[in-house]
Motif scaffolding. Structure first.
Motif, mmCIF file in Angstrom:
data_model
loop_
_atom_site.group_PDB
_atom_site.id
_atom_site.type_symbol
_atom_site.label_atom_id
_atom_site.label_comp_id
_atom_site.label_asym_id
_atom_site.label_seq_id
_atom_site.Cartn_x
_atom_site.Cartn_y
_atom_site.Cartn_z
ATOM 1 N N ALA A 48 6.470 9.840 0.716
ATOM 2 C CA ALA A 48 6.650 11.104 1.442
ATOM 3 C C ALA A 48 6.648 10.864 2.946
ATOM 4 C CB ALA A 48 5.552 12.087 1.055
ATOM 5 N N CYS A 49 5.748 10.017 3.393
ATOM 6 C CA CYS A 49 5.668 9.691 4.813
ATOM 7 C C CYS A 49 6.958 9.011 5.271
ATOM 8 C CB CYS A 49 4.456 8.802 5.066
ATOM 9 S SG CYS A 49 3.961 8.661 6.802
ATOM 10 N N HIS A 50 7.422 8.068 4.462
ATOM 11 C CA HIS A 50 8.658 7.352 4.797
ATOM 12 C C HIS A 50 9.845 8.311 4.820
ATOM 13 C CE1 HIS A 50 11.364 3.931 5.166
ATOM 14 N NE2 HIS A 50 12.082 4.417 4.173
ATOM 15 N N GLY A 51 9.853 9.269 3.894
ATOM 16 C CA GLY A 51 10.933 10.238 3.838
ATOM 17 C C GLY A 51 11.000 11.127 5.063
ATOM 18 N N GLN A 52 9.884 11.230 5.783
ATOM 19 C CA GLN A 52 9.837 12.018 7.019
ATOM 20 C C GLN A 52 10.090 11.159 8.254
ATOM 21 O OE1 GLN A 52 5.980 13.879 6.881
ATOM 22 N NE2 GLN A 52 6.464 15.061 5.046
ATOM 23 N N GLY A 53 10.550 9.923 8.012
ATOM 24 C CA GLY A 53 10.852 9.043 9.129
ATOM 25 C C GLY A 53 9.633 8.377 9.734
ATOM 26 N N GLN A 54 8.533 8.364 8.994
ATOM 27 C CA GLN A 54 7.305 7.740 9.477
ATOM 28 C C GLN A 54 6.855 6.705 8.451
ATOM 29 O OE1 GLN A 54 5.163 11.382 9.469
ATOM 30 N NE2 GLN A 54 5.691 11.922 11.573
ATOM 31 N N ASP A 55 6.014 5.803 8.887
ATOM 32 C CA ASP A 55 5.519 4.765 7.984
ATOM 33 C C ASP A 55 4.001 4.716 8.010
ATOM 34 O OD1 ASP A 55 7.981 3.669 6.993
ATOM 35 O OD2 ASP A 55 8.291 2.740 8.957
ATOM 36 N N ILE A 56 3.407 4.463 6.859
ATOM 37 C CA ILE A 56 1.973 4.233 6.791
ATOM 38 C C ILE A 56 1.677 2.884 7.451
ATOM 39 C CG2 ILE A 56 0.008 3.820 5.249
ATOM 40 C CD1 ILE A 56 0.858 6.711 5.256
ATOM 41 N N ASP A 57 0.701 2.873 8.357
ATOM 42 C CA ASP A 57 0.351 1.644 9.077
ATOM 43 C C ASP A 57 -0.773 0.865 8.400
ATOM 44 O OD1 ASP A 57 2.024 1.868 11.623
ATOM 45 O OD2 ASP A 57 0.989 3.800 11.609
ATOM 46 N N LEU A 58 -1.571 1.561 7.604
ATOM 47 C CA LEU A 58 -2.724 0.910 6.979
ATOM 48 C C LEU A 58 -3.171 1.722 5.777
ATOM 49 C CD1 LEU A 58 -5.152 -1.124 6.986
ATOM 50 C CD2 LEU A 58 -6.291 0.427 8.567
ATOM 51 N N VAL A 59 -3.494 1.034 4.689
ATOM 52 C CA VAL A 59 -4.051 1.684 3.502
ATOM 53 C C VAL A 59 -5.489 1.225 3.317
ATOM 54 C CG1 VAL A 59 -3.913 1.957 0.998
ATOM 55 C CG2 VAL A 59 -1.811 1.853 2.344
ATOM 56 N N LEU A 60 -6.404 2.191 3.183
ATOM 57 C CA LEU A 60 -7.780 1.903 2.783
ATOM 58 C C LEU A 60 -7.851 2.200 1.294
ATOM 59 C CD1 LEU A 60 -9.846 3.516 5.708
ATOM 60 C CD2 LEU A 60 -8.884 1.221 5.537
ATOM 61 N N LEU A 61 -8.079 1.170 0.481
ATOM 62 C CA LEU A 61 -7.868 1.266 -0.963
ATOM 63 C C LEU A 61 -9.140 0.995 -1.751
ATOM 64 C CD1 LEU A 61 -5.591 1.501 -3.194
ATOM 65 C CD2 LEU A 61 -5.499 -1.003 -3.099
#
Length: 226
Positions: A48-61
């Protein structure tokens, strides 16, 4: 104008997500928080983030949320999104778990009991392109040989595509080809082809042997103190 960092917090406990969100905001500025309660939700959030032209920079998993199936979820994220660093935030502080998390592709490992400033240190290190783990874990890993065969498992599993990892996960759950095909919305012939590729890449000769390899990636849920 400073670019905001997008951080995805993936944990199935709302209180823990809230605590981590507070820690992230207190340690880093210009942060946009996204949340997920399962591996599937995490993937949806990234897309969803990528679809808005943005990228996740870090995942806390979290290692123990739905869909993770131990370290299989980590492999899935790393295979699907190799440019997104993953920090494992876990209730476990067992050295073998820390070692395997780093060996299997995590950029950092942070115990959930860590103070807020350590969480901040880990995130800053990872966003700068470095790795991070607690000093006690780093010292122990550097001074303890690893003869568990985890490197061989990691090498084999890392050859699987994201879709093959999903199929392997479902095989571990005991699902038949027909069920897997239905859930992934593909033909049964496609699943048979994936299974054949999985067996070849894992150097095994049957579904049962593939499941045994996959179960090596599972980890015990940390004990809950009462």
């Amino acid at each position: 104008m400073t670019t905001a960092f997008h951080v995805l917090i993936a944990d199935d406990h709302p209180l823990m997500r809230g605590a981590l969100s507070h820690a992230v905001r207190s340690e880093l500025s210009n942060i946009i928080i996204h949340e997920a309660g399962s591996l599937g939700d995490a993937i949806d959030a990234i897309e969803a983030c990528h679809g808005q032209g943005q990228d996740i920079d870090l995942v806390l998993l979290d290692l123990h949320m739905p869909g993770m199936n131990g370290f299989t979820g980590l492999f899935t994220l790393r295979a699907s999104y190799p440019d997104i660093p993953v920090t494992i935030v876990s209730a476990s502080q067992d050295l073998p778990v820390v070692r395997r998390a780093i060996e299997y592709g995590a950029a950092a490992f942070v115990p959930k009991s860590a103070p807020v400033d350590q969480i901040g240190d880990a995130m800053r290190a990872v966003l700068d392109g470095n790795m991070w783990m607690p000093d006690w874990a780093r010292d122990a890993i550097e001074n303890t040989p690893d003869d568990s065969g985890n490197s061989d498992i990691a090498r084999k599993v890392s050859q699987l595509t994201p879709q093959q990892l999903r199929v392997l996960n479902m095989l571990t759950e005991g699902k038949l080809n027909k069920q897997i095909a239905y859930e992934l919305d593909v033909t049964e012939a496609t699943i048979k082809a994936h299974v054949s590729a999985i067996l070849r890449k894992l150097s095994v000769h049957s579904r049962t042997q593939a499941v045994i390899v996959a179960r090596e990636l599972q980890i015990q849920e940390p004990a809950v103190e009462v």
